[in-house]
Write an enzyme that holds these catalytic residues in place. Structure first.
Site, PDB file in Angstrom:
ATOM      1  CE  LYS A 225       0.866  -9.057 -12.590  1.00  0.00           C
ATOM      2  NZ  LYS A 225       1.665  -8.304 -11.593  1.00  0.00           N
ATOM      3  CB  SER A 297      -1.151  -6.883  -9.496  1.00  0.00           C
ATOM      4  OG  SER A 297       0.160  -6.756 -10.047  1.00  0.00           O
ATOM      5  CB  SER A 321       2.712  -6.739  -7.936  1.00  0.00           C
ATOM      6  OG  SER A 321       1.817  -5.674  -7.742  1.00  0.00           O
TER       7      SER A 321
END
Length: 606
Positions: A225, A297, A321
């Protein structure tokens, strides 16, 4: 207040700065609202509150009357007048840190002095021993097709690499090709890292050929990420103001995965500043249903893992997330106990909430990754030593599985959730009804909003938030600005409420070994994140949806696509474990994964 501080605050520079900053005339000596004693204290007089020279904009009783609406706290007319009369005196020291001549820049690496400890006082949390037993199941022969290899879970890929039936270079080439081929549909890649990946893969093959096998992640390609720092490679936070940011050093988790021999193939998308699934390159899409976002996210890790573009990915969670994109994309997400995995070199959104964890295609994969990234790091003051007691071959017979009866009967629970509870009973769990007080758990978000606004204070004050692509009412720009008006008293009271909630969770875990909850249940999403408990989200079946799903508040101007007939998509359940109980989560999850029997299906278009 010390005499030297009084003298400093009387400097005309500060008053002139106040006039420039707030569009007001500088205060005159002995003007109404000033305190002559502040500049000429009698010898031996102790420091007193409200004795600084005035600074900042003029404040009236009417201003207080209007502000009372923001905090739902009413004053009388006399109280408003008194508060307004010395506001510029009382608040002067606080303005100074932010806009005074001695403004103090607070580097992003500086954490708050107060720390959140997930474990309450009492006996140590977590297992008493370190034990890690991998599954004994035969992983079978290496598949003949590249696609089948790409979708294989890490625990199989690792055995094939260890037996030299598969090279890291071949596996890395497969994933790089798939990343290039499918990213146009998914928008899950921010930066591809082919040069680094091929160098790492070839080095892994040489080491393994020479008999230096580092373990299960050696030679396995992964995606990060894009809030995890990578030396010399952009780390953009998915946000326009940071798209050219290139860190000089790897994050602690990046270093640990490099040390384990893993191969970094891509920096994956995240919603801007870790919110939802829209970043400066667009919206990351769900491989199972391209008409909807992958959720956020950890949008890129979810989509890339589901589509077989990486062996595994590292995501992060502050308040959902990892859980949400794991649910949407049908992958397995392990959110570790707060403090187990260091966040050094990862973007800070909320110091007391942020967690880094694995997203993969099997339960065992997530534990293999957790084992490599756990442990304290000096750069993260909240990271702590911990033990991991995991047996992939262990039984769940007799484990007490808590569940909330009312939650299982209403949305967002589905027939898949209810069937999962029945499956758990059939394989040996003992279902136990549990309950929680009917409290306003969403109020805990005040801590998230305040900490996030503090983490990005400079961006907010400098106007950088205006560069973010999403400016909706529920996006960060509005939230960060609103947070400037939160009450500090309410923050402290919410922190105290947080401890009460942690005590309730401790009570529940004195009665059960694990919890099974509908993954998207708001209460538990908030509770477990704020108390620091680990969670494991895994696919349990499939449901049909007649409308695309979204992380964002409904927008009548942009209605979501509807489907007739409805579309079939994966659906998962979430296990909540005791603090530092990832081992028991893993054992339970593997048993459920085998019983569900749905982990092997992949999105058809990828």
């Amino acid at each position: 207040m010390s005499a030297s501080r009084r003298e400093f605050l009387t400097l005309s520079t500060l008053s002139l700065l106040g006039a420039a900053a707030f569009g007001q005339n500088p205060p005159q000596a002995n003007a109404p609202g000033t305190n002559p004693a502040a500049t000429n204290p009698v010898a031996g007089t102790p420091p007193a509150f409200g004795t600084a020279p005035p600074f900042g904009p003029e404040v009236s009783a009417a201003d207080f009357a209007a502000s009372e609406k923001l905090v739902n706290f009413a004053l009388t007319g006399a109280e408003r007048s008194q508060a307004a009369s010395n506001w510029r005196i009382s608040l002067a020291p606080y303005y100074e840190r932010r806009v005074g001549p001695r403004k103090v820049a607070i580097e992003s690496s500086i954490a708050p002095w107060s720390q959140w400890n997930a474990a309450l006082p009492g006996p140590p949390a977590g297992p008493g021993q370190d034990r890690f037993i991998r599954s004994r199941a035969d992983v079978g022969a290496l598949p003949s097709s590249d696609e089948a290899i790409a979708y294989s879970p890490v625990y199989r890929l690792a055995r094939w690499i260890e037996r030299r039936e598969l090279t890291s270079e071949r596996l890395t080439t497969i994933y790089l090709e798939r990343l290039r081929r499918f990213d146009g549909q998914l928008r899950c890649v921010i930066t591809l890292t082919p040069e680094l990946a091929m160098a790492q893969a070839r080095a892994a093959d040489k080491e393994i050929a020479a008999g230096h096998y580092r373990g299960a992640l050696h030679g396995i390609p992964w995606g990060a990420k894009d809030l995890l720092d990578t030396a010399g490679i952009p780390t953009t936070y998915g946000a326009e103001p940071f798209r050219n940011r290139i860190p000089a050093e790897d994050a602690a988790v990046t270093k640990r995965l490099h040390a384990a021999g893993a191969v970094l193939v891509a920096k994956l998308s995240l919603g801007a500043l870790a919110l939802n699934d829209i970043w400066f390159g667009g919206q990351t899409m769900n491989p199972w249903l391209l008409e909807e976002g992958s959720s956020g996210s950890s949008a890129g890790p979810g989509a890339a893992t589901a589509a077989g573009l990486v062996g595994f990915a590292i995501g992060s969670e502050t308040d959902g997330s990892i859980v949400s994109p794991s649910m949407r994309c049908g992958v397995t997400g392990l959110r570790p106990t707060y403090g187990r995995v260091p966040r050094t070199g990862a973007m800070t959104l909320c110091w007391s909430l942020d967690k880094l964890g694995a997203m993969a295609r099997s339960v065992e994969d997530t534990l293999l990754v957790l084992r490599s990234i756990s442990g304290p790091d000096a750069g993260d003051l909240n990271s702590v030593p911990s033990k991991l007691d995991f047996d992939a071959n262990g039984s769940v017979r007799g484990l007490r599985l808590g569940y909330f009866p009312a939650w299982m009967k209403e949305a967002p629970a589905t027939d898949v959730d209810r069937a999962a509870l029945e499956t758990a009973r059939k394989i040996g769990f003992i279902p136990v009804e549990v309950s929680l007080p009917d409290w306003p758990y969403d109020s805990l978000d005040l801590i998230l909003f305040a900490e996030a606004a503090a983490a990005f204070e400079e961006l907010t004050l400098a106007g950088g938030l205006n560069q973010l692509s999403s400016q909706a009412p529920d996006a960060w720009p509005n939230s960060f600005r609103q947070a400037r008006f939160l009450s500090a008293v309410d923050f402290v009271q919410t922190d105290r409420f947080r401890r009460k909630v942690a005590m309730e969770m401790a009570r529940i875990f004195s009665e059960v070994d694990l919890l099974l909850v509908p993954s998207m249940r708001d209460e538990m999403m908030n509770i477990a994140n704020f108390t620091g408990h680990p969670s494991l989200t895994l696919r349990a079946g499939f449901v049909e949806v007649a409308e695309a799903r979204s992380d964002w508040a409904p927008d009548p101007a942009h209605p979501l696509p509807k489907f007739n007939p409805p579309r079939r998509v994966p659906h998962g359940v979430t296990l909540i474990g005791p603090l530092f109980g990832e081992g028991i989560l893993g054992t339970a999850g593997i048993n459920l994964e085998r019983a569900f029997g749905v982990a092997g299906e992949n999105p058809k278009d990828f």
